[in-house]
Design a protein around this motif. Structure first.
Motif, PDB file in Angstrom:
ATOM      1  N   SER A  35       0.813  -1.221   0.000  1.00 15.09           N
ATOM      2  CA  SER A  35       0.000   0.000   0.000  1.00 15.09           C
ATOM      3  C   SER A  35       0.843   1.267   0.000  1.00 15.09           C
ATOM      4  O   SER A  35       0.345   2.361  -0.227  1.00 15.09           O
ATOM      5  CB  SER A  35      -0.945   0.014   1.207  1.00 15.09           C
ATOM      6  OG  SER A  35      -0.222   0.227   2.410  1.00 15.09           O
ATOM      7  N   ARG A  36       2.131   1.146   0.251  1.00 18.51           N
ATOM      8  CA  ARG A  36       3.018   2.317   0.339  1.00 18.51           C
ATOM      9  C   ARG A  36       3.480   2.734  -1.058  1.00 18.51           C
ATOM     10  O   ARG A  36       4.589   2.430  -1.481  1.00 18.51           O
ATOM     11  CB  ARG A  36       4.183   2.028   1.281  1.00 18.51           C
ATOM     12  CG  ARG A  36       3.687   1.762   2.707  1.00 18.51           C
ATOM     13  CD  ARG A  36       4.773   1.806   3.743  1.00 18.51           C
ATOM     14  NE  ARG A  36       5.825   0.829   3.580  1.00 18.51           N
ATOM     15  CZ  ARG A  36       5.896  -0.331   4.219  1.00 18.51           C
ATOM     16  NH1 ARG A  36       4.953  -0.670   5.072  1.00 18.51           N
ATOM     17  NH2 ARG A  36       6.905  -1.134   4.029  1.00 18.51           N
ATOM     18  N   THR A  37       2.597   3.452  -1.745  1.00 16.37           N
ATOM     19  CA  THR A  37       2.836   3.838  -3.139  1.00 16.37           C
ATOM     20  C   THR A  37       3.188   5.316  -3.296  1.00 16.37           C
ATOM     21  O   THR A  37       3.465   5.759  -4.406  1.00 16.37           O
ATOM     22  CB  THR A  37       1.584   3.543  -3.983  1.00 16.37           C
ATOM     23  OG1 THR A  37       0.470   4.245  -3.411  1.00 16.37           O
ATOM     24  CG2 THR A  37       1.279   2.048  -4.019  1.00 16.37           C
ATOM     25  N   GLU A  38       3.175   6.071  -2.214  1.00 12.59           N
ATOM     26  CA  GLU A  38       3.464   7.504  -2.260  1.00 12.59           C
ATOM     27  C   GLU A  38       4.843   7.753  -1.633  1.00 12.59           C
ATOM     28  O   GLU A  38       5.369   6.898  -0.938  1.00 12.59           O
ATOM     29  CB  GLU A  38       2.406   8.290  -1.481  1.00 12.59           C
ATOM     30  CG  GLU A  38       0.974   8.003  -1.892  1.00 12.59           C
ATOM     31  CD  GLU A  38       0.621   8.571  -3.239  1.00 12.59           C
ATOM     32  OE1 GLU A  38       1.062   9.689  -3.541  1.00 12.59           O
ATOM     33  OE2 GLU A  38      -0.104   7.894  -3.991  1.00 12.59           O
ATOM     34  N   ILE A  39       5.371   8.935  -1.853  1.00 12.17           N
ATOM     35  CA  ILE A  39       6.661   9.310  -1.274  1.00 12.17           C
ATOM     36  C   ILE A  39       6.441  10.468  -0.293  1.00 12.17           C
ATOM     37  O   ILE A  39       5.868  11.495  -0.642  1.00 12.17           O
ATOM     38  CB  ILE A  39       7.677   9.730  -2.367  1.00 12.17           C
ATOM     39  CG1 ILE A  39       7.910   8.582  -3.344  1.00 12.17           C
ATOM     40  CG2 ILE A  39       8.992  10.191  -1.738  1.00 12.17           C
ATOM     41  CD1 ILE A  39       8.527   7.336  -2.736  1.00 12.17           C
ATOM     42  N   ALA A  40       6.921  10.273   0.934  1.00 14.30           N
ATOM     43  CA  ALA A  40       6.807  11.300   1.975  1.00 14.30           C
ATOM     44  C   ALA A  40       7.812  12.417   1.716  1.00 14.30           C
ATOM     45  O   ALA A  40       8.729  12.276   0.905  1.00 14.30           O
ATOM     46  CB  ALA A  40       7.070  10.672   3.346  1.00 14.30           C
ATOM     47  N   VAL A  41       7.658  13.508   2.433  1.00 19.59           N
ATOM     48  CA  VAL A  41       8.563  14.655   2.330  1.00 19.59           C
ATOM     49  C   VAL A  41      10.011  14.218   2.573  1.00 19.59           C
ATOM     50  O   VAL A  41      10.932  14.699   1.922  1.00 19.59           O
ATOM     51  CB  VAL A  41       8.136  15.767   3.313  1.00 19.59           C
ATOM     52  CG1 VAL A  41       9.177  16.859   3.415  1.00 19.59           C
ATOM     53  CG2 VAL A  41       6.785  16.339   2.902  1.00 19.59           C
ATOM     54  N   CYS A  42      10.222  13.260   3.467  1.00 17.11           N
ATOM     55  CA  CYS A  42      11.574  12.787   3.792  1.00 17.11           C
ATOM     56  C   CYS A  42      12.140  11.850   2.740  1.00 17.11           C
ATOM     57  O   CYS A  42      13.303  11.469   2.814  1.00 17.11           O
ATOM     58  CB  CYS A  42      11.586  12.104   5.157  1.00 17.11           C
ATOM     59  SG  CYS A  42      10.654  10.562   5.216  1.00 17.11           S
ATOM     60  N   GLY A  43      11.321  11.461   1.757  1.00 13.47           N
ATOM     61  CA  GLY A  43      11.788  10.593   0.684  1.00 13.47           C
ATOM     62  C   GLY A  43      11.473   9.122   0.873  1.00 13.47           C
ATOM     63  O   GLY A  43      11.812   8.302   0.021  1.00 13.47           O
ATOM     64  N   GLU A  44      10.820   8.754   1.962  1.00 10.82           N
ATOM     65  CA  GLU A  44      10.479   7.359   2.227  1.00 10.82           C
ATOM     66  C   GLU A  44       9.078   7.045   1.709  1.00 10.82           C
ATOM     67  O   GLU A  44       8.234   7.926   1.574  1.00 10.82           O
ATOM     68  CB  GLU A  44      10.576   7.071   3.724  1.00 10.82           C
ATOM     69  CG  GLU A  44      11.992   7.251   4.262  1.00 10.82           C
ATOM     70  CD  GLU A  44      12.111   6.943   5.744  1.00 10.82           C
ATOM     71  OE1 GLU A  44      11.474   5.974   6.213  1.00 10.82           O
ATOM     72  OE2 GLU A  44      12.842   7.669   6.432  1.00 10.82           O
ATOM     73  N   ALA A  45       8.837   5.761   1.435  1.00 15.33           N
ATOM     74  CA  ALA A  45       7.544   5.318   0.911  1.00 15.33           C
ATOM     75  C   ALA A  45       6.490   5.281   2.011  1.00 15.33           C
ATOM     76  O   ALA A  45       6.759   4.826   3.126  1.00 15.33           O
ATOM     77  CB  ALA A  45       7.686   3.932   0.284  1.00 15.33           C
ATOM     78  N   VAL A  46       5.293   5.789   1.680  1.00 21.36           N
ATOM     79  CA  VAL A  46       4.154   5.764   2.600  1.00 21.36           C
ATOM     80  C   VAL A  46       2.884   5.451   1.805  1.00 21.36           C
ATOM     81  O   VAL A  46       2.849   5.602   0.590  1.00 21.36           O
ATOM     82  CB  VAL A  46       3.974   7.105   3.351  1.00 21.36           C
ATOM     83  CG1 VAL A  46       5.113   7.351   4.319  1.00 21.36           C
ATOM     84  CG2 VAL A  46       3.834   8.267   2.405  1.00 21.36           C
ATOM     85  N   CYS A  47       1.837   5.039   2.511  1.00 23.88           N
ATOM     86  CA  CYS A  47       0.545   4.792   1.876  1.00 23.88           C
ATOM     87  C   CYS A  47      -0.134   6.137   1.591  1.00 23.88           C
ATOM     88  O   CYS A  47       0.264   7.166   2.149  1.00 23.88           O
ATOM     89  CB  CYS A  47      -0.325   3.915   2.768  1.00 23.88           C
ATOM     90  SG  CYS A  47      -0.934   4.728   4.265  1.00 23.88           S
ATOM     91  N   PRO A  48      -1.160   6.156   0.752  1.00 25.67           N
ATOM     92  CA  PRO A  48      -1.836   7.425   0.446  1.00 25.67           C
ATOM     93  C   PRO A  48      -2.389   8.149   1.677  1.00 25.67           C
ATOM     94  O   PRO A  48      -2.303   9.372   1.764  1.00 25.67           O
ATOM     95  CB  PRO A  48      -2.956   7.000  -0.506  1.00 25.67           C
ATOM     96  CG  PRO A  48      -2.428   5.774  -1.178  1.00 25.67           C
ATOM     97  CD  PRO A  48      -1.646   5.057  -0.100  1.00 25.67           C
ATOM     98  N   GLU A  49      -2.919   7.415   2.630  1.00 27.52           N
ATOM     99  CA  GLU A  49      -3.469   8.026   3.853  1.00 27.52           C
ATOM    100  C   GLU A  49      -2.364   8.723   4.658  1.00 27.52           C
ATOM    101  O   GLU A  49      -2.521   9.856   5.104  1.00 27.52           O
ATOM    102  CB  GLU A  49      -4.143   6.953   4.712  1.00 27.52           C
ATOM    103  CG  GLU A  49      -4.776   7.476   5.975  1.00 27.52           C
ATOM    104  CD  GLU A  49      -5.395   6.369   6.811  1.00 27.52           C
ATOM    105  OE1 GLU A  49      -5.350   6.496   8.045  1.00 27.52           O
ATOM    106  OE2 GLU A  49      -5.909   5.389   6.243  1.00 27.52           O
ATOM    107  N   CYS A  50      -1.241   8.051   4.809  1.00 29.01           N
ATOM    108  CA  CYS A  50      -0.119   8.645   5.543  1.00 29.01           C
ATOM    109  C   CYS A  50       0.519   9.776   4.749  1.00 29.01           C
ATOM    110  O   CYS A  50       1.036  10.727   5.342  1.00 29.01           O
ATOM    111  CB  CYS A  50       0.907   7.578   5.909  1.00 29.01           C
ATOM    112  SG  CYS A  50       0.333   6.482   7.242  1.00 29.01           S
ATOM    113  N   ALA A  51       0.471   9.697   3.416  1.00 26.80           N
ATOM    114  CA  ALA A  51       1.006  10.782   2.584  1.00 26.80           C
ATOM    115  C   ALA A  51       0.229  12.071   2.821  1.00 26.80           C
ATOM    116  O   ALA A  51       0.814  13.153   2.881  1.00 26.80           O
ATOM    117  CB  ALA A  51       0.966  10.395   1.106  1.00 26.80           C
ATOM    118  N   LYS A  52      -1.088  11.951   2.990  1.00 27.79           N
ATOM    119  CA  LYS A  52      -1.909  13.143   3.276  1.00 27.79           C
ATOM    120  C   LYS A  52      -1.537  13.739   4.633  1.00 27.79           C
ATOM    121  O   LYS A  52      -1.404  14.956   4.762  1.00 27.79           O
ATOM    122  CB  LYS A  52      -3.392  12.781   3.248  1.00 27.79           C
ATOM    123  CG  LYS A  52      -3.930  12.515   1.869  1.00 27.79           C
ATOM    124  CD  LYS A  52      -5.383  12.108   1.921  1.00 27.79           C
ATOM    125  CE  LYS A  52      -5.843  11.628   0.555  1.00 27.79           C
ATOM    126  NZ  LYS A  52      -7.156  10.984   0.615  1.00 27.79           N
TER     127      LYS A  52
END
Length: 115
Positions: A35-52
């Motif tokens: 589910s971790r298909t997005e990239i966080a501000v820090c550059g690590e992979a996160v899910c869409p919910e955590c990306a928001k």
């Protein structure tokens, strides 16, 4: 909003990265890898919910008016998070806080010292 001094700008960027690392660590420990298909501000992979949540926290950090005097968001008299997001970020911090010392030790120590 007035311009940050170089020292405050550096602190703001560090705070933004630290909260993003905490969100990414929370996501890695609580959500499926697939589910971790997005990239966080820090550059690590996160899910869409955590990306928001990550982007919201980064935005709040960028807009913080108390960066020059604050130690932590919890100790600040000006709560800039919406109640729902504040509760979500508390959850993230409860989970990630104790784990940061092993994954991002320098960021964890700076965060604890409020510097």
């Amino acid at each position: 909003m007035q311009q940050d001094t170089p020292k405050i700008a550096k602190r703001r960027a560090r705070e933004e990265k630290t909260i993003s690392q905490m969100v990414a660590q929370y996501c890695a420990g609580n959500h499926e890898r697939a589910s971790r298909t997005e990239i966080a501000v820090c550059g690590e992979a996160v899910c869409p919910e955590c990306a928001k949540l990550d982007e919201y926290a980064a935005l709040r950090t960028r807009r913080c008016r108390k960066m020059h005097v604050k130690t932590s968001c919890d100790a600040c008299e000006n709560h800039c998070y919406k109640p729902e997001m504040r509760e979500r970020i508390r959850q993230v911090m409860r989970y990630s806080g104790p784990r940061m010392i092993t994954r991002h030790p320098i960021a964890a120590i700076r965060h604890l010292l409020g510097r």
